[in-house]
Design a protein around this motif. Structure first.
Motif, PDB file in Angstrom:
ATOM      1  N   ASN A  25       0.805  -1.290  -0.152  1.00 27.74           N
ATOM      2  CA  ASN A  25      -0.136   0.085  -0.032  1.00 27.74           C
ATOM      3  C   ASN A  25       0.730   1.274  -0.191  1.00 27.74           C
ATOM      4  OD1 ASN A  25      -2.145   1.815   0.337  1.00 27.74           O
ATOM      5  ND2 ASN A  25      -2.955   0.714   2.255  1.00 27.74           N
ATOM      6  N   HIS A  26       0.745   2.132  -0.857  1.00 23.62           N
ATOM      7  CA  HIS A  26       1.461   3.196  -1.244  1.00 23.62           C
ATOM      8  C   HIS A  26       1.328   4.463   0.016  1.00 23.62           C
ATOM      9  CE1 HIS A  26       3.103   1.831  -4.982  1.00 23.62           C
ATOM     10  NE2 HIS A  26       1.841   1.598  -5.370  1.00 23.62           N
ATOM     11  N   THR A  27       0.148   4.225   0.496  1.00 23.25           N
ATOM     12  CA  THR A  27      -0.199   5.128   1.775  1.00 23.25           C
ATOM     13  C   THR A  27       0.819   5.052   2.914  1.00 23.25           C
ATOM     14  OG1 THR A  27      -2.406   5.093   0.968  1.00 23.25           O
ATOM     15  CG2 THR A  27      -2.009   6.097   3.272  1.00 23.25           C
ATOM     16  N   MET A  28       1.109   3.582   2.991  1.00 29.43           N
ATOM     17  CA  MET A  28       1.915   3.186   4.255  1.00 29.43           C
ATOM     18  C   MET A  28       3.540   3.841   3.775  1.00 29.43           C
ATOM     19  SD  MET A  28       3.271  -0.618   5.054  1.00 29.43           S
ATOM     20  CE  MET A  28       4.005  -0.923   3.500  1.00 29.43           C
ATOM     21  N   TYR A  29       3.819   3.975   2.742  1.00 26.14           N
ATOM     22  CA  TYR A  29       5.321   4.614   2.459  1.00 26.14           C
ATOM     23  C   TYR A  29       5.237   6.209   2.754  1.00 26.14           C
ATOM     24  CZ  TYR A  29       6.897   0.040   0.936  1.00 26.14           C
ATOM     25  OH  TYR A  29       7.087  -1.001   0.650  1.00 26.14           O
ATOM     26  N   LEU A  68       6.838  -0.593   9.303  1.00 28.09           N
ATOM     27  CA  LEU A  68       6.538  -1.279   7.983  1.00 28.09           C
ATOM     28  C   LEU A  68       6.463  -2.593   8.037  1.00 28.09           C
ATOM     29  CD1 LEU A  68       9.228   1.090   6.287  1.00 28.09           C
ATOM     30  CD2 LEU A  68       6.685   1.477   5.963  1.00 28.09           C
ATOM     31  N   TRP A  69       7.105  -3.279   9.271  1.00 25.94           N
ATOM     32  CA  TRP A  69       7.227  -4.809   9.067  1.00 25.94           C
ATOM     33  C   TRP A  69       5.725  -5.191   9.543  1.00 25.94           C
ATOM     34  CZ3 TRP A  69       6.398  -7.967  13.725  1.00 25.94           C
ATOM     35  CH2 TRP A  69       6.766  -9.177  13.613  1.00 25.94           C
ATOM     36  N   LEU A  70       5.146  -4.554  10.550  1.00 26.81           N
ATOM     37  CA  LEU A  70       3.568  -4.814  10.954  1.00 26.81           C
ATOM     38  C   LEU A  70       2.715  -4.628   9.600  1.00 26.81           C
ATOM     39  CD1 LEU A  70       3.385  -3.690  14.550  1.00 26.81           C
ATOM     40  CD2 LEU A  70       3.704  -6.112  13.793  1.00 26.81           C
ATOM     41  N   PHE A  71       2.745  -3.571   8.962  1.00 27.07           N
ATOM     42  CA  PHE A  71       1.835  -3.156   7.952  1.00 27.07           C
ATOM     43  C   PHE A  71       2.175  -3.756   6.539  1.00 27.07           C
ATOM     44  CE2 PHE A  71       0.384  -0.431  11.270  1.00 27.07           C
ATOM     45  CZ  PHE A  71      -0.789  -0.147  11.070  1.00 27.07           C
ATOM     46  N   GLY A  72       3.322  -4.493   6.440  1.00 29.98           N
ATOM     47  CA  GLY A  72       3.751  -5.080   5.415  1.00 29.98           C
ATOM     48  C   GLY A  72       3.376  -6.424   5.293  1.00 29.98           C
ATOM     49  N   ALA A  75       0.815  -7.893   2.632  1.00 27.58           N
ATOM     50  CA  ALA A  75       1.352  -8.044   1.537  1.00 27.58           C
ATOM     51  C   ALA A  75       2.133  -9.168   1.297  1.00 27.58           C
ATOM     52  CB  ALA A  75       2.127  -6.748   0.784  1.00 27.58           C
ATOM     53  N   ARG A  76       3.034  -9.326   2.320  1.00 29.02           N
ATOM     54  CA  ARG A  76       4.191 -10.532   2.213  1.00 29.02           C
ATOM     55  C   ARG A  76       3.340 -11.872   2.189  1.00 29.02           C
ATOM     56  NH1 ARG A  76       6.681  -7.522   6.082  1.00 29.02           N
ATOM     57  NH2 ARG A  76       5.865  -8.922   7.905  1.00 29.02           N
ATOM     58  N   ARG A  77       2.247 -11.906   2.949  1.00 29.52           N
ATOM     59  CA  ARG A  77       1.415 -13.177   3.029  1.00 29.52           C
ATOM     60  C   ARG A  77       0.736 -13.552   1.743  1.00 29.52           C
ATOM     61  NH1 ARG A  77      -1.493 -12.573   8.875  1.00 29.52           N
ATOM     62  NH2 ARG A  77       0.349 -13.382  10.126  1.00 29.52           N
ATOM     63  N   ARG A  78       0.266 -12.387   1.055  1.00 28.21           N
ATOM     64  CA  ARG A  78      -0.450 -12.581  -0.381  1.00 28.21           C
ATOM     65  C   ARG A  78       0.930 -12.933  -1.337  1.00 28.21           C
ATOM     66  NH1 ARG A  78      -2.978  -8.375   0.452  1.00 28.21           N
ATOM     67  NH2 ARG A  78      -1.559  -6.803  -0.276  1.00 28.21           N
ATOM     68  N   LYS A  79       1.999 -12.410  -1.328  1.00 28.19           N
ATOM     69  CA  LYS A  79       2.849 -12.895  -2.199  1.00 28.19           C
ATOM     70  C   LYS A  79       3.512 -14.512  -1.906  1.00 28.19           C
ATOM     71  CE  LYS A  79       5.944  -9.803  -4.105  1.00 28.19           C
ATOM     72  NZ  LYS A  79       7.012  -8.977  -4.483  1.00 28.19           N
TER      73      LYS A  79
END
Length: 100
Positions: A25-29, A68-72, A75-79
């Motif tokens: 999610n780009h909002t996270m960055y 970043l680790w928690l909110f990422g 996406a890591r699980r999806r990949k």
């Protein structure tokens, strides 16, 4: 093209289902960059160099790495799930090729 221009929520509202295909999610960055900017300004305004470095590390880098680790994680699980599905599909196809 419309999903690139619009935000993920607007793109989803117009019916684009491919908004988050394995991407972060780009909002996270944006949040991370803003917080690091605030932490950097606080570190610069500190009276000593050591205090500034410690301020930046403990108020900037460590919280952002955790954020970043928690909110990422989704996406890591999806990949990982997509990778496992691709491997499973490949092994199923190989098994069906051997049976023929």
């Amino acid at each position: 093209m419309l999903s690139v221009i619009l935000s993920p929520w607007a793109a989803r509202a117009v019916g684009d289902e491919r908004v988050h295909e394995g991407r972060y999610n780009h909002t996270m960055y944006i949040i991370a960059i803003a917080w690091l900017y605030v932490a950097l300004m606080a570190a610069i305004s500190d009276t000593t160099v050591v205090g500034g470095v410690l301020t930046f590390v403990f108020l900037g880098l460590l919280p952002m790495s955790l954020f970043l680790w928690l909110f990422g994680t989704p996406a890591r699980r999806r990949k990982l799930r997509e990778k496992d599905d691709g491997i499973d599909a490949g092994t199923d196809q190989n098994a069906s090729d051997r049976n023929q």
